[in-house]
Enzyme design. Structure first.
Site, PDB file in Angstrom:
ATOM      1  N   ILE A  24       0.864  -1.187   0.000  1.00 17.73           N
ATOM      2  CA  ILE A  24       0.000   0.000   0.000  1.00 17.73           C
ATOM      3  C   ILE A  24       0.894   1.228   0.000  1.00 17.73           C
ATOM      4  O   ILE A  24       1.851   1.307   0.777  1.00 17.73           O
ATOM      5  CB  ILE A  24      -1.007  -0.031   1.180  1.00 17.73           C
ATOM      6  N   GLU A  25       0.603   2.150  -0.928  1.00 20.50           N
ATOM      7  CA  GLU A  25       1.413   3.371  -1.029  1.00 20.50           C
ATOM      8  C   GLU A  25       0.813   4.455  -0.156  1.00 20.50           C
ATOM      9  O   GLU A  25      -0.355   4.813  -0.326  1.00 20.50           O
ATOM     10  CB  GLU A  25       1.424   3.877  -2.470  1.00 20.50           C
ATOM     11  N   LEU A  26       1.613   5.002   0.754  1.00 26.95           N
ATOM     12  CA  LEU A  26       1.176   6.149   1.544  1.00 26.95           C
ATOM     13  C   LEU A  26       1.744   7.393   0.882  1.00 26.95           C
ATOM     14  O   LEU A  26       2.967   7.502   0.704  1.00 26.95           O
ATOM     15  CB  LEU A  26       1.674   6.040   2.983  1.00 26.95           C
TER      16      LEU A  26
END
Ligand code: NAD
Length: 320
Positions: free
Chosen positions: A154-156
């Site tokens: 998951i890209e923050l």
């Protein structure tokens, strides 16, 4: 995060990604409140989550019974009910700027002050939809792969106005949910995941257009070639391990050919000596050259395990 209090998450939008996040978060032991404005969707959500949990259970991928997990899910009719005591809000509404803007305005008004407001947006930055909010410091993008219960990355993507404390809390929460957050260090459209995917897709379309390969042939090249390898090592580690002498040796041998291929498509981003040296130096920090042979052997063992797995699943014989 308190060890006594169960984490509560609000999911806003119960389509493909909202439902998939409900699987991730119930599996993590969290209370999940899912809102969707469409009554027809709301009716189907619990069944869809149950089906996916049941499939995961069939593969031995759940630590608890499906009934225990599904009990943690509440489908609600208003945004206020969804966010009431949320630690985290994950917005999963359609990818339209006007919708995200309006939703983030409503979420910032309704959610408790400590709640993190994250968007699953595939390409839009928090700056584009949260800049004018009083609570903008708690807004960021948390972009998953699809489906997030099988693709853990998951890209923050914080904006310049997102507080460091919120980023760290978001990272800890997503890690706790079983996902693997990475921090995207600058806001760019499409972030890292979709920029990399986009580079490949743009070329794939060109190759089909120019009659170089058929659609199914390109999918085969990725599925049985590049993608298989990328399940074990990323593109930098691939070329580092494929060429004796590592990154610099690969860039010397192949750089000019890749530069010509890019120029053919109107892209002029040569790998300068300085850029190659910085990538090589990052790789040498990750893998000192004296461990190179060991890592090549490790990669091959991982590929052997994957090959056995694909063979057990019948993927070697199936073209589709
Ligand atoms: N599908 C993917 O592969 C993928 C991957 C990563 C991120 N995303 C992103 O996740 C988000 C959701 O995508 P999706 O594929 O689940 O879309 P989807 O069309 O499957 O679902 C969107 C849901 O949002 C609901 N909705 C519509 N208006 C709304 C509103 N105002 N408030 C709340 N909900 C509303 C719809 O009823 C629908 O159930 C998008 O931003 C998308 O770019 C999608």
């Amino acid at each position: 995060m308190s060890s006594q209090k169960t984490t509560t998450v609000a999911i806003i939008g119960g389509g493909s990604i909202g439902v998939a996040f409900a699987v991730v978060f119930t599996r993590a032991g969290w209370n999940v409140r899912l809102y969707d404005p469409d009554a027809g969707r709301r009716e189907r959500i619990a069944d869809e989550v149950t089906t996916r949990l049941t499939q995961l259970s069939g593969f031995g991928l759940l630590a608890e019974a499906v009934e225990v997990l599904i009990d943690r899910l509440q489908v609600v009719e208003t945004i206020a009910d969804a966010v009431a005591d949320a630690d985290l809000v994950e917005e999963c509404a359609p990818e339209q700027l006007a919708i995200k803007r309006e939703l983030f305005r409503a979420l910032d008004e309704a959610a408790p002050p400590q709640a993190i407001l994250a968007s699953a947006s595939s390409a839009m930055t928090a700056s584009s939809f949260a800049e004018n909010l009083a609570g903008r410091h708690r807004c960021l993008v948390a972009h998953p792969g699809n489906p997030p219960y099988l693709i853990p990355l998951i890209e923050l993507v914080p904006a310049s106005f997102t507080s460091d404390e919120v980023v760290e809390r978001a990272r800890a929460l997503f890690e706790h949910s079983g996902l693997r957050p990475i921090l995207v260090r600058k806001e760019v459209e499409g972030f890292v995941f979709n920029r990399l995917q986009g580079a490949l897709l743009r070329e794939a379309y060109c190759l089909v257009r120019d009659g170089v390969a058929r659609v199914d042939e390109i999918d085969t090249v990725v599925r049985d070639g590049l993608g298989l390898r990328w399940a074990v090592v990323g593109p930098f580690e691939t070329v580092d391990l494929n060429t004796r002498g590592g990154i610099e040796s690969h860039a010397k041998k192949m750089g000019p050919a890749y530069a010509r291929m890019g120029a053919e498509r109107g892209q002029h981003d040569p790998w300068t000596d300085e850029l190659v040296a910085s990538v090589a130096s990052a790789r040498r920090e990750l893998l000192p050259i004296e461990h190179w042979e060991d890592r090549v052997a490790w990669r091959d063992r991982r590929l052997m395990a994957l090959t056995r797995e694909r063979s057990d699943a019948g993927l070697e014989e199936s073209d589709h």
